[in-house]
Design a protein around this motif. Structure first.
Motif, mmCIF file in Angstrom:
data_model
loop_
_atom_site.group_PDB
_atom_site.id
_atom_site.type_symbol
_atom_site.label_atom_id
_atom_site.label_comp_id
_atom_site.label_asym_id
_atom_site.label_seq_id
_atom_site.Cartn_x
_atom_site.Cartn_y
_atom_site.Cartn_z
ATOM 1 N N ASP A 23 -12.884 2.478 -3.323
ATOM 2 C CA ASP A 23 -12.105 2.093 -4.489
ATOM 3 C C ASP A 23 -12.770 2.655 -5.746
ATOM 4 O O ASP A 23 -13.796 3.347 -5.663
ATOM 5 C CB ASP A 23 -11.894 0.567 -4.557
ATOM 6 C CG ASP A 23 -13.164 -0.219 -4.881
ATOM 7 O OD1 ASP A 23 -14.226 0.389 -5.162
ATOM 8 O OD2 ASP A 23 -13.092 -1.473 -4.841
ATOM 9 N N SER A 24 -12.214 2.368 -6.918
ATOM 10 C CA SER A 24 -12.700 3.012 -8.133
ATOM 11 C C SER A 24 -14.150 2.637 -8.448
ATOM 12 O O SER A 24 -14.910 3.461 -8.985
ATOM 13 C CB SER A 24 -11.795 2.656 -9.315
ATOM 14 O OG SER A 24 -11.715 1.249 -9.489
ATOM 15 N N TRP A 84 0.834 -1.208 0.000
ATOM 16 C CA TRP A 84 0.000 0.000 0.000
ATOM 17 C C TRP A 84 0.870 1.259 0.000
ATOM 18 O O TRP A 84 0.611 2.203 -0.738
ATOM 19 C CB TRP A 84 -0.919 -0.001 1.210
ATOM 20 C CG TRP A 84 -1.696 1.272 1.354
ATOM 21 C CD1 TRP A 84 -1.363 2.377 2.076
ATOM 22 C CD2 TRP A 84 -2.939 1.589 0.713
ATOM 23 N NE1 TRP A 84 -2.317 3.352 1.945
ATOM 24 C CE2 TRP A 84 -3.294 2.899 1.117
ATOM 25 C CE3 TRP A 84 -3.787 0.892 -0.142
ATOM 26 C CZ2 TRP A 84 -4.462 3.519 0.680
ATOM 27 C CZ3 TRP A 84 -4.945 1.516 -0.568
ATOM 28 C CH2 TRP A 84 -5.276 2.811 -0.166
ATOM 29 N N GLN A 133 2.091 2.445 -3.253
ATOM 30 C CA GLN A 133 1.146 2.983 -4.226
ATOM 31 C C GLN A 133 0.305 4.123 -3.640
ATOM 32 O O GLN A 133 -0.844 4.329 -4.035
ATOM 33 C CB GLN A 133 0.226 1.866 -4.746
ATOM 34 C CG GLN A 133 -0.561 1.143 -3.677
ATOM 35 C CD GLN A 133 -1.449 0.059 -4.278
ATOM 36 O OE1 GLN A 133 -1.369 -0.260 -5.466
ATOM 37 N NE2 GLN A 133 -2.314 -0.502 -3.465
ATOM 38 N N ARG A 134 0.877 4.870 -2.720
ATOM 39 C CA ARG A 134 0.160 6.007 -2.153
ATOM 40 C C ARG A 134 -0.192 7.053 -3.207
ATOM 41 O O ARG A 134 -1.154 7.795 -3.050
ATOM 42 C CB ARG A 134 0.996 6.655 -1.043
ATOM 43 C CG ARG A 134 0.963 5.885 0.266
ATOM 44 C CD ARG A 134 1.923 6.490 1.258
ATOM 45 N NE ARG A 134 1.776 5.899 2.575
ATOM 46 C CZ ARG A 134 2.638 6.061 3.557
ATOM 47 N NH1 ARG A 134 3.703 6.824 3.384
ATOM 48 N NH2 ARG A 134 2.439 5.493 4.735
ATOM 49 N N SER A 135 0.598 7.092 -4.257
ATOM 50 C CA SER A 135 0.315 8.064 -5.310
ATOM 51 C C SER A 135 -0.994 7.755 -6.031
ATOM 52 O O SER A 135 -1.497 8.586 -6.783
ATOM 53 C CB SER A 135 1.466 8.104 -6.319
ATOM 54 O OG SER A 135 1.655 6.826 -6.920
ATOM 55 N N ASP A 136 -1.551 6.566 -5.812
ATOM 56 C CA ASP A 136 -2.832 6.186 -6.416
ATOM 57 C C ASP A 136 -4.017 6.597 -5.549
ATOM 58 O O ASP A 136 -5.159 6.306 -5.884
ATOM 59 C CB ASP A 136 -2.898 4.674 -6.637
ATOM 60 C CG ASP A 136 -1.943 4.201 -7.721
ATOM 61 O OD1 ASP A 136 -1.616 5.007 -8.610
ATOM 62 O OD2 ASP A 136 -1.525 3.034 -7.684
ATOM 63 N N THR A 137 -3.743 7.243 -4.414
ATOM 64 C CA THR A 137 -4.796 7.579 -3.455
ATOM 65 C C THR A 137 -4.912 9.087 -3.292
ATOM 66 O O THR A 137 -3.914 9.771 -3.067
ATOM 67 C CB THR A 137 -4.491 6.951 -2.085
ATOM 68 O OG1 THR A 137 -4.354 5.528 -2.229
ATOM 69 C CG2 THR A 137 -5.608 7.244 -1.089
ATOM 70 N N GLY A 151 -7.715 9.866 -12.483
ATOM 71 C CA GLY A 151 -7.252 8.488 -12.562
ATOM 72 C C GLY A 151 -6.777 7.862 -11.266
ATOM 73 O O GLY A 151 -6.056 6.855 -11.289
ATOM 74 N N TYR A 152 -7.175 8.399 -10.114
ATOM 75 C CA TYR A 152 -6.806 7.774 -8.839
ATOM 76 C C TYR A 152 -7.578 6.473 -8.655
ATOM 77 O O TYR A 152 -8.756 6.379 -9.029
ATOM 78 C CB TYR A 152 -7.099 8.710 -7.668
ATOM 79 C CG TYR A 152 -6.164 9.893 -7.572
ATOM 80 C CD1 TYR A 152 -4.962 9.797 -6.892
ATOM 81 C CD2 TYR A 152 -6.483 11.107 -8.178
ATOM 82 C CE1 TYR A 152 -4.094 10.884 -6.799
ATOM 83 C CE2 TYR A 152 -5.623 12.199 -8.106
ATOM 84 C CZ TYR A 152 -4.431 12.077 -7.417
ATOM 85 O OH TYR A 152 -3.577 13.143 -7.334
ATOM 86 N N ARG A 153 -6.936 5.492 -8.056
ATOM 87 C CA ARG A 153 -7.595 4.206 -7.795
ATOM 88 C C ARG A 153 -8.426 4.247 -6.516
ATOM 89 O O ARG A 153 -9.378 3.473 -6.372
ATOM 90 C CB ARG A 153 -6.557 3.089 -7.681
ATOM 91 C CG ARG A 153 -5.818 2.785 -8.973
ATOM 92 C CD ARG A 153 -4.803 1.688 -8.747
ATOM 93 N NE ARG A 153 -5.467 0.487 -8.218
ATOM 94 C CZ ARG A 153 -4.833 -0.422 -7.478
ATOM 95 N NH1 ARG A 153 -3.560 -0.260 -7.144
ATOM 96 N NH2 ARG A 153 -5.480 -1.490 -7.054
ATOM 97 N N TYR A 194 0.478 11.425 0.564
ATOM 98 C CA TYR A 194 -0.793 11.456 -0.159
ATOM 99 C C TYR A 194 -1.021 12.799 -0.843
ATOM 100 O O TYR A 194 -0.641 13.851 -0.313
ATOM 101 C CB TYR A 194 -1.956 11.198 0.806
ATOM 102 C CG TYR A 194 -1.935 9.835 1.451
ATOM 103 C CD1 TYR A 194 -2.238 8.692 0.717
ATOM 104 C CD2 TYR A 194 -1.596 9.693 2.799
ATOM 105 C CE1 TYR A 194 -2.206 7.437 1.308
ATOM 106 C CE2 TYR A 194 -1.563 8.439 3.402
ATOM 107 C CZ TYR A 194 -1.863 7.315 2.648
ATOM 108 O OH TYR A 194 -1.831 6.070 3.241
#
Length: 260
Positions: free
Chosen positions: A191-192, A38, A41-45, A118-120, A70
């Motif tokens: 989530d997405s 996790w 992949q903080r850049s996805d949040t 495009g964030y997950r 974040y």
């Protein structure tokens, strides 16, 4: 070692059946492994913070979330103080609503930005200091470990509830057949799939972010899980729903109509 060398050395041939590790045979990943995943992949949040007149506290919340890696967006819900300026100077992207639309619409605005960019995942939390951004990892671990897989994690703190809040929770769980214990918690991970539901036009019609949103998510096929987290006392201000019994009654009537 080839076959000729094996014969010359007097080695006995042993036929070993190869072991193929199937997905079912692999042990589940340890929580530490999942948390490391996790963190990578903080850049996805995207952390979404709705705020109205929270200039006294929002800067600290933003800085704590940013220090953990974040991206943060603060949605200013018609503030009359320096909320927007303070949040921007603390490292957040700031969206300003043209009028006061309510906490849920502010949250939804941030969720829509997350989808567009495009964030997950999006994580919603309060601007008043009650929600510690460090607890995002507890929500993430609950998401990663959920069986069956879930789409939403609610951060719960039942001990914080006042008598009016407990009465409201008990009543709404009964009429709405909801299993979530902390119905009014704004600390959630989407989530997405859940983000798409939360960003929908149907969700825009809702006034509050709790019961109506949860029911809509469930009706759309999303799975919801819950994890206990600590919450701090409000540093300033008070709840806009539970500040008086009159507002509690209105909230219960409104939420009951959604449940029926």
């Amino acid at each position: 070692m080839n076959e000729d060398n094996a014969t010359s050395l007097g080695c006995r041939h042993v036929h070993v059946r190869p072991v193929i590790a199937t997905e079912e045979a692999l042990p589940p990943a340890a929580p530490e492994t999942k948390i490391r995943h996790w963190r990578s992949q903080r850049s996805d949040t995207l952390v979404v913070i709705p705020a109205r007149n929270e200039a006294a506290d929002v800067a600290d919340v933003v800085r704590r979330a940013r220090s953990l890696g974040y991206d943060v967006v603060v949605v200013d819900d018609g503030s009359t103080d320096d909320t927007a300026r303070v949040a921007r100077e603390s490292g957040a992207v700031v969206l300003r609503l043209p009028f006061r639309a309510g906490a849920w619409i502010a949250m939804q605005t941030g969720v829509r930005l997350g989808l567009r960019r495009g964030y997950r995942f999006t994580v919603t939390l309060d601007a008043d200091g009650q929600h510690d951004p460090a607890a995002i990892e507890k929500l993430a671990l609950a998401y990663e470990c959920a069986e069956p897989a879930c789409n939403v994690v609610v951060g719960s703190c039942v001990s914080r509830a006042s008598s009016s809040r407990r009465i409201a929770w008990r009543f709404l769980r009964r009429v709405g057949s909801l299993r979530v214990r902390d119905l009014t918690s704004g600390y959630r991970l989407y989530d997405s799939t859940a983000m798409t539901v939360a960003a929908s036009g149907e969700a825009t019609l809702l006034e509050y972010q709790d019961v109506g949103v949860l029911l809509l998510l469930i009706e759309s096929g999303c799975r919801i899980t819950e994890v206990d987290i600590p919450m701090e006392l409000r540093r300033s201000g008070k709840s806009r729903i539970f500040e008086s019994w009159l507002k509690v009654i209105y909230y219960l009537l409104y939420s009951t109509m959604l449940c029926t």
